[in-house]
Enzyme design. Structure first.
Site, PDB file in Angstrom:
ATOM      1  N   ASP A 268       1.154   2.940   5.421  1.00  0.00           N
ATOM      2  CA  ASP A 268       2.467   3.185   4.819  1.00  0.00           C
ATOM      3  C   ASP A 268       2.300   4.033   3.574  1.00  0.00           C
ATOM      4  O   ASP A 268       1.570   3.658   2.652  1.00  0.00           O
ATOM      5  CB  ASP A 268       3.117   1.836   4.465  1.00  0.00           C
ATOM      6  CG  ASP A 268       4.447   2.001   3.753  1.00  0.00           C
ATOM      7  OD1 ASP A 268       5.116   3.033   3.971  1.00  0.00           O
ATOM      8  OD2 ASP A 268       4.818   1.092   2.996  1.00  0.00           O
TER       9      ASP A 268
ATOM     10  N   SER B  23       9.926  -4.453   2.085  1.00  0.00           N
ATOM     11  CA  SER B  23      10.409  -3.319   1.334  1.00  0.00           C
ATOM     12  C   SER B  23      11.166  -3.765   0.080  1.00  0.00           C
ATOM     13  O   SER B  23      10.613  -4.482  -0.741  1.00  0.00           O
ATOM     14  CB  SER B  23      11.263  -2.442   2.253  1.00  0.00           C
ATOM     15  OG  SER B  23      11.428  -1.167   1.719  1.00  0.00           O
TER      16      SER B  23
ATOM     17  N   HIS C 152       5.183   0.818   7.419  1.00  0.00           N
ATOM     18  CA  HIS C 152       6.029   0.109   6.464  1.00  0.00           C
ATOM     19  C   HIS C 152       6.647  -1.148   7.065  1.00  0.00           C
ATOM     20  O   HIS C 152       6.761  -2.168   6.393  1.00  0.00           O
ATOM     21  CB  HIS C 152       7.128   1.065   5.987  1.00  0.00           C
ATOM     22  CG  HIS C 152       7.872   0.609   4.778  1.00  0.00           C
ATOM     23  ND1 HIS C 152       7.270   0.412   3.555  1.00  0.00           N
ATOM     24  CD2 HIS C 152       9.198   0.321   4.591  1.00  0.00           C
ATOM     25  CE1 HIS C 152       8.187   0.030   2.676  1.00  0.00           C
ATOM     26  NE2 HIS C 152       9.352  -0.037   3.270  1.00  0.00           N
TER      27      HIS C 152
END
Length: 496
Positions: free
Chosen positions: A420, A184, A473
């Site tokens: 994601d 991320s 994710h």
């Protein structure tokens, strides 16, 4: 090959034993974790944790948790893990993803969640450092709260200071291969830290860090690539109609991010409204991951079982109920370089957020004492994603960083959970291609347990792109077996 002469064999055995003894002797024993209140049994390897001060004046200190490799800590790589945010604690990864334990919802007599060993921990093949960065995140702190006004460059500089001091504390690991990893917003953290480490090595800064490369999952990299991909991804996944897609594409001329056209923005907002009830971090998963809720959601579904289970985590019990704060947002433009502390494409997603297990565990004073963390009275309650930071995105695109490092010979793996919606894989794939290297391993499936686990493409200069089928994710959370498989193979330099 013939066996070595007996005296040589004794020398090799003695040398190996001496290395292991030095490993035990050199590590700071005051950082050794003797046990945890909610875990019964022996650790499969030694654990250490504590603080490294990166600024004496403000007592700005970063917290780490080290899990020695269960295989061969003296030779296996040393790997730092970083979660995103900015502001997200790396205990997120420790508790819910690739850490040494699985956290069970049932409680111990003391009210803590039960811990059991995670069979897919990345410490199976490497020494793992979970680092809370920058100060103000997780267990890391500063006595001067003005230090919580920070940004990419200061965060990277502090992380480099941490690494230099950490290797002074653990000199036995200075020759081990060293990697950075995370997901991320760590897509910003990792290249900027790598830049500090490489510049330090070029200047001869001691101790020398044996830096080899990095791997990043669903990384925040470049706003245009990352955010422009969500509308085409939503259409490709069947989340919006072709009519809606063609309408917004025509109005916005193929640009779905940072527009100043009111009509275009109105149509983009309509797309977001259509997607508001989805789990932005895994479009196949319900908002809550509890099996009973999954059962309710899918009870009357006509989908085959194999598809219904595609995005589920394979852990034996629920892991979390939501994931706010892991990445920069799709919905808000970065204004004056400021990064909002919450992510998502619709306000409803925030209502799904709940991280009781990690919070209960990390706010328990007995647990804090066991892991050598400061008390709540001094540094406050643990938060998955803190609002303490005033954080500036003061760099820019990371694509140029990746090109520079791979040109210098460092190994880079960029991987994406392919379900994601926060940072969709087509945008990541596009920027990887934009680096401009020749394809040396054309797009193809990779396998785990004789099944397609995703797809990969390899480029010159040790740059690899990988997708993980059915993952969201946080790849190690949704697909822990596959995550350990590709991680182990990449670390060993093997083909996927």
């Amino acid at each position: 090959m013939a066996a070595p002469p007996f005296p040589l064999l004794l020398v090799l055995v003695a040398a190996s034993a001496a290395h292991l003894c030095s490993l035990a002797a050199a590590a700071p024993e005051e950082h050794l974790i003797a046990g945890l209140p909610s875990f019964h049994g022996a650790f499969p390897s030694k654990h250490y944790s504590g603080y490294v001060t990166v600024d004496e004046a403000s007592e700005r200190s970063l917290f780490y948790y080290l899990v020695l490799s269960e295989r061969d800590p003296a030779a296996d790589p040393v790997v730092v893990w970083l979660n995103g945010g900015p502001g997200c604690s790396s205990f997120d990864g420790f508790v819910y993803e690739n850490g040494p334990f699985n956290f069970e919802p049932g409680s111990t007599p003391g009210g803590l969640p039960k811990l059991q060993l995670n069979p897919y921990s990345w410490s199976k093949v490497s020494n793992m450092i979970y680092l809370d960065s920058p100060a103000g995140v997780g267990m890391s702190y500063s006595l001067n709260r003005s230090e919580y006004k920070t940004g990419d460059l200061k965060t990277a500089a502090d992380a480099h200071k941490f690494l230099l001091k950490w290797f002074e504390l653990y000199p036995e690991f200075q020759s081990n291969p060293f990697y950075l990893s995370g997901e991320s917003y760590a897509g910003i953290y990792i290249p900027t830290i790598a830049d500090e480490v490489i510049k330090g090595s070029e200047k001869g800064v001691e101790p020398r860090i044996n830096f080899k490369g990095y791997l990043i999952g669903n990384p925040a990299t470049d706003a245009d690539y990352d955010f422009n991909s969500f509308v085409p991804f939503a259409h490709g996944m069947g989340l919006i109609s072709t009519d809606m897609y063609e309408d917004v594409r025509a109005t916005c001329h193929g640009t779905f991010w940072g527009t100043v056209d009111d009509l275009c923005q109105e149509k983009i907002d309509r797309v977001r409204w259509e997607l508001k009830d989805l789990n932005v971090y895994n479009i196949l998963a319900p908002c809550y991951h509890h099996p009973k809720i999954q059962e309710t959601v899918f009870r009357h579904s006509s989908l085959p079982e194999s598809f219904r289970r595609l995005g589920e985590t394979e852990r034996a019990f629920p892991v979390r109920k939501g994931m706010a704060g892991r990445s920069w947002p799709l919905r808000a433009a970065l204004r004056n370089g400021r990064v909002p502390m919450w992510t998502g494409i619709g306000g409803r997603s925030l209502n799904c957020t709940s991280d009781e297990l990690a919070t209960i565990w990390l706010d328990d004073e007995d647990v804090r004492a066991a892991i050598h963390a400061k008390s709540k009275s001094l540094i406050g309650s643990w938060e998955l994603n803190t609002a303490r930071l005033d954080y500036s995105h003061d760099t820019g695109t990371m694509v140029s960083y990746h090109k520079k490092f791979t040109a210098l010979g460092y190994r880079v793996l960029i991987y994406s959970g392919d379900h994601d919606l926060c940072i969709p894989f087509p945008g990541t794939e596009a920027w990887v291609k934009s680096v401009g290297y020749q394809v040396v391993d054309r797009w193809r499936p990779w396998y785990f347990e004789q099944q397609v686990a995703g797809y990969t493409e390899g480029y010159d200069h040790n740059l690899t792109f990988l997708t993980i089928k059915g993952a969201g994710h946080a790849v190690p959370e949704y697909k822990p077996k596959e995550a350990l498989a590709f991680y182990s193979r990449w670390m060993a330099g093997e083909m996927f």
